[in-house]
Scaffold this motif. Sequence first.
Motif, PDB file in Angstrom:
ATOM      1  N   ASN A  31       4.004  10.789   3.007  1.00  0.00           N
ATOM      2  CA  ASN A  31       2.639  10.625   2.357  1.00  0.00           C
ATOM      3  C   ASN A  31       2.735   9.302   1.365  1.00  0.00           C
ATOM      4  OD1 ASN A  31       1.598  12.341   3.995  1.00  0.00           O
ATOM      5  ND2 ASN A  31       1.455  13.744   2.352  1.00  0.00           N
ATOM      6  N   HIS A  32       3.621   9.564   0.397  1.00  0.00           N
ATOM      7  CA  HIS A  32       3.834   8.344  -0.707  1.00  0.00           C
ATOM      8  C   HIS A  32       4.015   7.080  -0.116  1.00  0.00           C
ATOM      9  CE1 HIS A  32       4.216   6.569  -4.731  1.00  0.00           C
ATOM     10  NE2 HIS A  32       5.469   6.234  -4.356  1.00  0.00           N
ATOM     11  N   MET A  33       4.831   6.959   0.802  1.00  0.00           N
ATOM     12  CA  MET A  33       5.439   5.980   1.515  1.00  0.00           C
ATOM     13  C   MET A  33       4.320   4.936   2.351  1.00  0.00           C
ATOM     14  SD  MET A  33       9.599   6.112   2.482  1.00  0.00           S
ATOM     15  CE  MET A  33       9.343   7.447   3.448  1.00  0.00           C
ATOM     16  N   GLU A  34       3.416   5.856   2.953  1.00  0.00           N
ATOM     17  CA  GLU A  34       2.521   5.631   3.917  1.00  0.00           C
ATOM     18  C   GLU A  34       1.322   4.888   2.991  1.00  0.00           C
ATOM     19  OE1 GLU A  34       1.519   8.888   6.589  1.00  0.00           O
ATOM     20  OE2 GLU A  34       2.972   8.191   7.644  1.00  0.00           O
ATOM     21  N   GLU A  35       1.131   5.525   1.885  1.00  0.00           N
ATOM     22  CA  GLU A  35       0.174   5.017   0.800  1.00  0.00           C
ATOM     23  C   GLU A  35       0.656   3.619   0.477  1.00  0.00           C
ATOM     24  OE1 GLU A  35      -0.555   7.921  -2.155  1.00  0.00           O
ATOM     25  OE2 GLU A  35      -1.522   9.271  -0.845  1.00  0.00           O
ATOM     26  N   GLN A  36       1.742   3.565   0.050  1.00  0.00           N
ATOM     27  CA  GLN A  36       2.341   2.351  -0.209  1.00  0.00           C
ATOM     28  C   GLN A  36       2.177   1.124   0.777  1.00  0.00           C
ATOM     29  OE1 GLN A  36       2.256   2.839  -3.735  1.00  0.00           O
ATOM     30  NE2 GLN A  36       3.569   1.473  -3.884  1.00  0.00           N
ATOM     31  N   GLU A  49       6.746  -5.771   7.288  1.00  0.00           N
ATOM     32  CA  GLU A  49       7.112  -6.298   5.886  1.00  0.00           C
ATOM     33  C   GLU A  49       6.600  -5.127   4.887  1.00  0.00           C
ATOM     34  OE1 GLU A  49       6.634 -11.061   6.142  1.00  0.00           O
ATOM     35  OE2 GLU A  49       5.004  -9.759   5.514  1.00  0.00           O
ATOM     36  N   ALA A  50       5.489  -4.640   5.177  1.00  0.00           N
ATOM     37  CA  ALA A  50       5.024  -3.592   4.377  1.00  0.00           C
ATOM     38  C   ALA A  50       5.630  -2.345   4.306  1.00  0.00           C
ATOM     39  CB  ALA A  50       3.452  -3.301   4.571  1.00  0.00           C
ATOM     40  N   GLN A  51       6.271  -1.958   5.600  1.00  0.00           N
ATOM     41  CA  GLN A  51       7.085  -0.781   5.732  1.00  0.00           C
ATOM     42  C   GLN A  51       8.238  -1.000   4.905  1.00  0.00           C
ATOM     43  OE1 GLN A  51       9.078   1.067   9.267  1.00  0.00           O
ATOM     44  NE2 GLN A  51       7.051   1.236   9.561  1.00  0.00           N
ATOM     45  N   ALA A  52       9.167  -2.067   5.080  1.00  0.00           N
ATOM     46  CA  ALA A  52      10.350  -2.327   4.381  1.00  0.00           C
ATOM     47  C   ALA A  52      10.168  -2.302   2.899  1.00  0.00           C
ATOM     48  CB  ALA A  52      10.701  -3.750   4.924  1.00  0.00           C
ATOM     49  N   GLU A  53       9.031  -2.904   2.424  1.00  0.00           N
ATOM     50  CA  GLU A  53       8.886  -2.787   1.316  1.00  0.00           C
ATOM     51  C   GLU A  53       8.251  -1.490   0.623  1.00  0.00           C
ATOM     52  OE1 GLU A  53       8.775  -4.543  -2.614  1.00  0.00           O
ATOM     53  OE2 GLU A  53       9.431  -5.496  -0.726  1.00  0.00           O
ATOM     54  N   ALA A  54       7.862  -0.733   1.329  1.00  0.00           N
ATOM     55  CA  ALA A  54       7.605   0.645   0.617  1.00  0.00           C
ATOM     56  C   ALA A  54       8.872   1.606   0.593  1.00  0.00           C
ATOM     57  CB  ALA A  54       6.555   1.439   1.870  1.00  0.00           C
ATOM     58  N   VAL A  55       9.466   1.325   1.681  1.00  0.00           N
ATOM     59  CA  VAL A  55      10.949   2.049   1.555  1.00  0.00           C
ATOM     60  C   VAL A  55      11.720   1.325   0.340  1.00  0.00           C
ATOM     61  CG1 VAL A  55      13.300   2.483   2.776  1.00  0.00           C
ATOM     62  CG2 VAL A  55      10.960   2.706   3.954  1.00  0.00           C
ATOM     63  N   LYS A  56      11.792   0.295   0.371  1.00  0.00           N
ATOM     64  CA  LYS A  56      12.586  -0.256  -0.681  1.00  0.00           C
ATOM     65  C   LYS A  56      12.335   0.132  -2.103  1.00  0.00           C
ATOM     66  CE  LYS A  56      14.074  -4.792  -2.762  1.00  0.00           C
ATOM     67  NZ  LYS A  56      13.829  -6.284  -2.454  1.00  0.00           N
ATOM     68  N   GLU A  57      10.950   0.231  -2.428  1.00  0.00           N
ATOM     69  CA  GLU A  57      10.473   0.700  -3.359  1.00  0.00           C
ATOM     70  C   GLU A  57      10.792   2.206  -3.959  1.00  0.00           C
ATOM     71  OE1 GLU A  57       5.898   1.375  -4.445  1.00  0.00           O
ATOM     72  OE2 GLU A  57       6.296  -0.656  -5.071  1.00  0.00           O
ATOM     73  N   MET A  58      11.127   2.985  -2.887  1.00  0.00           N
ATOM     74  CA  MET A  58      11.564   4.290  -3.352  1.00  0.00           C
ATOM     75  C   MET A  58      12.834   4.627  -3.918  1.00  0.00           C
ATOM     76  SD  MET A  58       8.922   6.083  -2.416  1.00  0.00           S
ATOM     77  CE  MET A  58       9.576   7.658  -2.538  1.00  0.00           C
ATOM     78  N   GLY A  59      13.695   3.509  -3.935  1.00  0.00           N
ATOM     79  CA  GLY A  59      14.938   3.545  -4.354  1.00  0.00           C
ATOM     80  C   GLY A  59      15.908   3.829  -3.497  1.00  0.00           C
TER      81      GLY A  59
END
Length: 456
Positions: A31-36, A49-59
Amino acid sequence: MGDRKEEYIRILTEQIRCKKARSQVAREILNHMEEQEEFFVSEGMTRDEAQAEAVKEMGDPVEAGAALDMVHRPQMIGGFFALVGILYAAGFLVSFFLQKNFAEASLLPGAISSYILYMLIGFMIMTGVCYADYSRLGLWAKELTVLLTMMIAAGIMLFGVPVNGASVFLCLPIPGVSSVNIKMLCYLFLPLYGAVMYGYRGQGYSAVVKGVLWMFPAMCISLYIPSISTAMMLFLMFVLILSFAVGKGWFAVSVKYTLAGIWGIVLLLPAAVCAWVIRTGADYQAARLRAVLHPGSKEAGYRFRMLREILDGSVLSGAGESAVSAAEGFPGGAEFGLVYVAAYYGILAAVLLIGALTFLFIYFLGISLRQKNELGMIMGVSCSVVFFVQLLFYVLVNTGLFPVGGVYCPFFTYGGTGVVVTNVLLGLLLSIYRYQEIPLDMKRKRRLKVSVKSNI
């Protein structure tokens, strides 16, 4: 979900050793990744690009999973098991030495091995319950309440044995099981009742009405047996649990006026029931009720007068000569263990014993009140209420303020059914404590589908 998100969550959840926590953690991370992802899309990124950035932001998924593993894991409960074992052993030793001094008392079963067997069976039951997911019981509380009612009713019809006009025991055709105490089984309704109240959050005054209606199964059984003392204890327990739910603001009602109404009924309803029993009940029921209402009356009988004599002769510390002499002929059983303690070891020893049990039950209550999950909180509070009210009536009976026998005190009175029920409640408390840091899935029922892939 996209390949990146799926792979990230797979790696992260593999780091979490507690399987019960994995699906809920996976759902929250997704849910958090989808919001991001939606946020980055709104900022002008493409979907990939948005999906890759959301995953990257999770660490790093391994580091994140290891951190979550430290948070979402079962609590250690070895100390709790040790405490329960010490209490059972202490209760046994006190009863054993009292039995040696008062041969006429029935403080232990005929064979000591029976008491030890009860404790071992109880420990196995407590262990099994504590490793179970208490939330499953909570989600099916209504169905389990109906099932328990039907099983007890069927047991009474098929195996009930009337004794002095009351069918308190079931004689089951099971080797090694002499009888089952129906009064003790009724206490299993209490944690289920708490879970039912949890399910009525936000339903207004109709939830309070439903709360009263759900008292009926256990109350009807206790009155049918009949056992007035059990009915009184159950009613007090139900009202305390309902009041707790109202006080927590679960039902979106006026807390002050609702509590005033509930406790007004608490005062009026018993009075009406007492009047009905005295006017229309059997002679022995009316006499027993008059003994409850007037402990000093002639209906209280020989046992009450002997009890007062023992208590009056007890000293602060050590054996009171007149108290011991009176206790030697006192026709008391396990429910009067506190009286024998006061007679032989002194009033201070009896106060310390009750103080220790009170402290323990406050500890249980504290564990429940600290729960983040409200279902665990209300079920734990319900179990604690059972222990507190049982202790209260045990003290009232032993001090002559409630001259009706047959009460039970956890850890200090024997009885196979009592030990089993006590350990079921202890097991629930342990389960609630054990899984307090684990996010439990509160939507799992047969008609609901979880939309997380099975490999997560």
